[in-house]
Design an enzyme around this catalytic site. Structure first.
Site, PDB file in Angstrom:
ATOM      1  N   GLU A 193       0.826  -1.206   0.000  1.00  0.00           N
ATOM      2  CA  GLU A 193       0.000   0.000   0.000  1.00  0.00           C
ATOM      3  C   GLU A 193       0.865   1.262   0.000  1.00  0.00           C
ATOM      4  O   GLU A 193       0.578   2.220  -0.729  1.00  0.00           O
ATOM      5  CB  GLU A 193      -0.934   0.010   1.216  1.00  0.00           C
ATOM      6  CG  GLU A 193      -1.878   1.214   1.209  1.00  0.00           C
ATOM      7  CD  GLU A 193      -2.891   1.205   2.347  1.00  0.00           C
ATOM      8  OE1 GLU A 193      -2.710   0.452   3.326  1.00  0.00           O
ATOM      9  OE2 GLU A 193      -3.872   1.972   2.249  1.00  0.00           O
TER      10      GLU A 193
ATOM     11  N   LYS B  69      -6.181   1.281  12.389  1.00  0.00           N
ATOM     12  CA  LYS B  69      -6.169  -0.102  12.880  1.00  0.00           C
ATOM     13  C   LYS B  69      -5.270  -0.302  14.096  1.00  0.00           C
ATOM     14  O   LYS B  69      -5.370  -1.306  14.788  1.00  0.00           O
ATOM     15  CB  LYS B  69      -5.828  -1.060  11.742  1.00  0.00           C
ATOM     16  CG  LYS B  69      -6.982  -1.139  10.714  1.00  0.00           C
ATOM     17  CD  LYS B  69      -6.735  -2.161   9.633  1.00  0.00           C
ATOM     18  CE  LYS B  69      -7.928  -2.287   8.691  1.00  0.00           C
ATOM     19  NZ  LYS B  69      -8.016  -1.242   7.666  1.00  0.00           N
TER      20      LYS B  69
END
Lengths: 81, 407
Positions: free
Chosen positions: B313, B331
């Site tokens: 990513e 997260k």
């Protein structure tokens, strides 16, 4: 009413979140917002908690609590005799 | 405001940081992770999780809730009620036929499934619940929200694994563009913290093994990250065409300006190391929003804390956006709630735009040197943000990217 009726009332209150004050012998399961799925569930709990054998069609949503107690009582007597 | 502009007029969150959008925003901004050893996972190879604290369904959802709702539905009902109340719309008077519901869910009622399967094996078919199917099928979450709000428009669940919540919001905007609905209740919900599911993810090697330090195990973009930590929750947005929202005097909290989706077509679970699929979804989303890569001020990353995801990513983000945009991942603070994550993070991106503040990435101590991005850590950072991106990538190679803009 019978001991079986009282036991079913307790199950409805403790396991199905029904208000005790709403339950009367001539009240139907439908009146308590219990549909056919709940009835299958109720009969399952009756079998497990009371140690009796009842058929899947022993009660339907339009039956009164009093009538269902009678049928369950009869079937329970037949299986234990 | 373009004719295609979609307004976020309501927002609801239920996460490991707390019940309600305010509690979640506070927890994420304080970078306060709540992961812990989970007694329901005792004896398994991984026994840490992020769960929603003090979630009393009988009180929060309704007295019969525990009989008729699996937890993934309960979480969604609470988030959706918050979102609808926040929108100022009144379900008693709206035209329900014009109200849609789209909810992302990766798993469905897995706890119910596990419990009832055990009953089938231990006690036989006569003891299996008649409510098993309505409790476990994933689409039931959208069905329950329809009943809750009298929403009789298009109603379905999207399943793109960990991108499900973002897919739901993206597809919801298309229902508004196509004039199929005037209002869409869109979000994601997941309650996947169950012994079988956690074991499955552990067997894949996807979960962090920092079992002795659960609070710091999920550490997106950190050099020492070793996997994700499972979470649960729900995020729900109320979406309307912006012109309709303005006409009724609603508070427009942000806009969903663009959506892009793609498939890696590469591997069951590993992201394509070239990042081609993610890049394509990003480019499509930016184009549909009518903005260029240089306009992006901020990215709410998928940032799972797995070595593979964060590497792939960050490479894609650097390639497309350079290092100008700030990046964060929620997260570290709330864990990875799978099918709910994309919706929770879209809601957090709305709050980021509203507050013009980027929440930090919890547990980011040493930025991985391969991550050539401005990842915000430690404390919130005030920033002028007009255009933000929220990334979500699912197992199966499914990518969903949302572009959100400030109102």
């Amino acid at each position: 009413m019978t001991a079986m009726y009282d036991k079913i009332v307790d199950i409805l209150v403790n396991r199905f979140e029904v208000e005790r004050s709403e339950i009367k012998p001539d009240v139907t399961f439908e009146d308590l917002e219990m549909d056919s799925l709940f009835l299958v569930e109720l009969l399952l709990v009756v079998e497990k908690e009371l140690g009796v054998k009842v058929s899947d069609d022993a009660a339907s949503p339009r039956d009164t609590i009093g009538r269902a107690a009678e049928v369950i009582e009869e079937q329970a007597a037949a299986t234990t005799s | 405001m373009s004719a295609r502009s979609v307004a976020v007029t309501g927002l609801g969150l239920v996460t490991a940081a707390g019940i309600g959008a305010e509690a979640t925003w506070r927890g994420v901004c304080e970078a306060r992770p709540t992961a812990r050893r989970d007694p329901t996972l005792q004896g398994l190879p991984v026994d840490i999780s992020y769960t929603v604290p003090e979630f009393n369904a009988a009180k929060l959802v309704g007295r019969r809730s525990n009989l008729v709702h699996d937890r993934f539905v309960q979480l969604a009902v609470v988030a959706a009620r918050e979102a609808v109340a926040d929108s100022g719309l009144d379900p008693r008077t709206w035209d329900g036929a014009r109200v849609g519901v789209v909810v992302g869910c990766g798993l469905g009622g897995v706890s119910t499934w596990e419990q009832q399967h055990r009953i089938l094996l231990d006690e036989g078919p006569g003891s299996v619940s008649a409510l098993l199917i309505p409790l476990l099928v994933p689409n039931m979450v959208a069905g329950h929200l329809a009943m809750e709000f009298g929403a009789r428009g298009p109603n379905f669940v999207t399943a793109t694994a960990c991108a499900s919540g973002a897919t739901a919001i993206g597809v919801a905007t298309q229902l508004l563009h196509d004039d199929q609905c005037d209002v869409v209740i869109a979000g994601g919900s997941e309650a996947g913290v169950s012994p079988l599911i956690v074991t499955g993810f552990a067997r894949m090697g996807a979960l962090s093994r920092r079992l002795d330090e659960p609070a710091t195990a999920s550490r997106p973009f950190d050099a020492d990250r070793d996997g994700f930590v499972i979470g649960e929750g729900s995020g729900v947005l109320v979406l309307e065409r912006e012109a309709d929202a303005r006409a009724r005097g609603a508070r427009v909290r942000a806009r969903v300006a663009g959506y892009g989706a793609s498939a890696d077509a590469h591997h069951m679970t590993a992201p394509d190391p070239s990042g081609a699929g993610a890049l394509q979804a990003l480019r499509t989303a930016l184009a549909s929003a009518g903005v260029s890569p240089g306009d992006v001020d901020h990215v709410n990353a998928h940032g799972t804390s797995t070595p593979l995801n964060d590497a792939a990513e960050s490479k894609v983000l650097h390639q497309l956006l350079g290092a100008r945009a700030t990046v964060t991942s929620a997260k570290g603070a709330v864990g990875h709630s799978l099918g709910a994550a994309g919706a929770i993070e879209a809601a957090l991106t709305v709050l980021t735009l509203e507050n013009q503040t980027v929440p930090p990435t919890a547990n980011l101590e040493n930025l991985d040197p391969a991550v050539e991005l401005d990842v915000v850590a430690k404390s919130p950072r005030a920033q002028r943000i007009d255009v933000a991106v929220s990334n979500s990538f699912g197992f199966g190679g499914q990518n969903a990217v949302l572009v959100l803009t400030s109102a």
